[in-house]
Scaffold this active site. Structure first.
Site, PDB file in Angstrom:
ATOM      1  N   ASP A   1      55.759 -10.845  37.430  1.00  0.00           N
ATOM      2  CA  ASP A   1      56.705 -10.897  36.192  1.00  0.00           C
ATOM      3  C   ASP A   1      57.868 -11.293  36.178  1.00  0.00           C
ATOM      4  O   ASP A   1      58.556 -10.951  37.348  1.00  0.00           O
ATOM      5  CB  ASP A   1      56.543  -9.505  35.683  1.00  0.00           C
ATOM      6  CG  ASP A   1      55.220  -9.480  35.156  1.00  0.00           C
ATOM      7  OD1 ASP A   1      53.982  -9.820  35.309  1.00  0.00           O
ATOM      8  OD2 ASP A   1      54.888  -7.956  34.681  1.00  0.00           O
TER       9      ASP A   1
ATOM     10  N   HIS B   1      52.617 -11.265  44.111  1.00  0.00           N
ATOM     11  CA  HIS B   1      51.338 -11.654  44.478  1.00  0.00           C
ATOM     12  C   HIS B   1      51.318 -13.109  45.046  1.00  0.00           C
ATOM     13  O   HIS B   1      52.062 -13.997  44.843  1.00  0.00           O
ATOM     14  CB  HIS B   1      50.359 -11.462  43.377  1.00  0.00           C
ATOM     15  CG  HIS B   1      50.363  -9.826  42.888  1.00  0.00           C
ATOM     16  ND1 HIS B   1      48.955  -9.286  42.875  1.00  0.00           N
ATOM     17  CD2 HIS B   1      51.344  -8.922  42.632  1.00  0.00           C
ATOM     18  CE1 HIS B   1      49.317  -7.916  42.768  1.00  0.00           C
ATOM     19  NE2 HIS B   1      50.755  -7.784  42.136  1.00  0.00           N
TER      20      HIS B   1
ATOM     21  N   SER C   1      64.816  -7.579  42.108  1.00  0.00           N
ATOM     22  CA  SER C   1      65.561  -8.880  42.771  1.00  0.00           C
ATOM     23  C   SER C   1      65.115  -9.945  42.244  1.00  0.00           C
ATOM     24  O   SER C   1      64.698 -10.286  41.012  1.00  0.00           O
ATOM     25  CB  SER C   1      65.460  -8.716  44.138  1.00  0.00           C
ATOM     26  OG  SER C   1      66.377  -9.664  44.747  1.00  0.00           O
TER      27      SER C   1
END
Length: 307
Positions: free
Chosen positions: A108, A165, A271
């Site tokens: 995201d 991921h 980050s």
């Protein structure tokens, strides 16, 4: 220092110029003991106190975190703030793009920059770039594998899901830890600190895929006290200031295969992720700098892949 930072600043298209407070904060960061602060945060976010649940509730309100997507939606369930920050999501809230050959967003966040790697350089912000070689810790041979390739930089804000991921299925080839500073990776600081992503501490994970080499670079930042991978556990911060490298593969009996959509690592605090793709890959023109993205969202030009 403040004057030089102000003279160098340049806002990306569609992004407002930094305010004077943001400019001041960018200048102050040069003098801060980045690692001392981040190690303090590391320990603080792993303490369980009577105030932990209250701190999590405040954070949820302050940054508009959607806990309904999490496996555990009750702040009181999390034993530490870091457990909340690295929370798992429900299995059905981030479906993968249906085409199995299409690469997907690894996390995201919001796209900071996206485009072609030009003359071995990546765009950091308008008027600022840095080289693939320095991003990859000085490995010129590895950098050449991404000549004419593509890149995308994704900023993870405090409200985002902070696990990373796989955008595609691949075999892990190499993991490189590059020590460095821990400047903030907020959009305003990225506009103002030259070569920020090549100066900050980072973890480079290189995979071999059906389209060629792919690298996921997890960039540390102030308060990002650790980065983890599913195969090595806690990777940063180690002792010392030397670049460390570990190779993997069948020939050394350490084959690690991760499938599309599988978790590969996580940030303990937020980050930036930089994805490097080979020249055989091609990002969809629908993806542009400044747009939000979600884990599993497809972004490859599948016509080119199938062709």
């Amino acid at each position: 220092m403040l004057k030089s930072v102000m003279n160098e600043q340049s806002a990306p298209a569609g992004m407002p110029s930094p305010t004077w407070k943001q400019t001041l904060w960018s200048a102050v960061q040069y003098a801060l003991p980045h690692h001392f602060i981040s190690r303090g945060v590391f320990h603080l976010t792993r303490w369980h106190t009577p105030f932990t649940a209250s701190a999590i509730r405040w954070f949820v309100r302050r940054f508009d975190v959607d806990l309904s997507e999490a496996v555990e939606s009750d702040p009181a369930v999390y034993p530490t703030f870091n457990a909340f920050f690295t929370r798992a999501l429900k299995a059905d809230v981030r479906p993968l793009a249906p085409d199995p050959v299409e690469w997907v967003s690894p996390c995201d966040g919001r796209i900071s920059q996206i485009g072609a790697i030009q003359s071995g350089n990546l765009l950091q912000a308008k008027g600022r770039d840095y080289s693939v070689i320095e991003l990859l810790g000085g490995d010129a041979a590895l950098a050449r594998e991404f000549e004419q390739g593509q890149f995308v930089t994704i900023y993870l804000s405090p409200r985002d899901y902070h696990r990373v991921h796989m955008p595609c299925t691949g075999n892990l080839r190499t993991m490189i830890h590059v020590p460095g500073r821990l400047f903030s990776v907020s959009p305003a600081t990225v506009q103002q600190v030259p070569r920020l992503f090549a100066r900050n501490e980072r973890l480079v994970c290189v995979f071999e895929t059906d389209l060629g080499p792919m690298a996921l670079v997890l960039v540390g930042a102030i308060n990002v006290a650790a980065i983890e991978t599913v195969w090595a556990g806690l990777v940063t911060p180690p002792a010392g200031q030397e670049i460390t490298r570990r190779d993997y593969g069948n020939d050394i009996g350490m084959l690690i295969n991760l499938v599309r959509g599988q978790e590969m690592g996580r940030f303990n605090m937020g980050s930036t992720v930089i994805l490097l793709a080979p020249s055989s890959a091609d990002f969809s023109p629908d993806w542009q700098a400044g747009m939000p993205v979600r884990l599993g969202q497809g972004w490859m030009d599948t016509d080119r892949i199938s062709g």
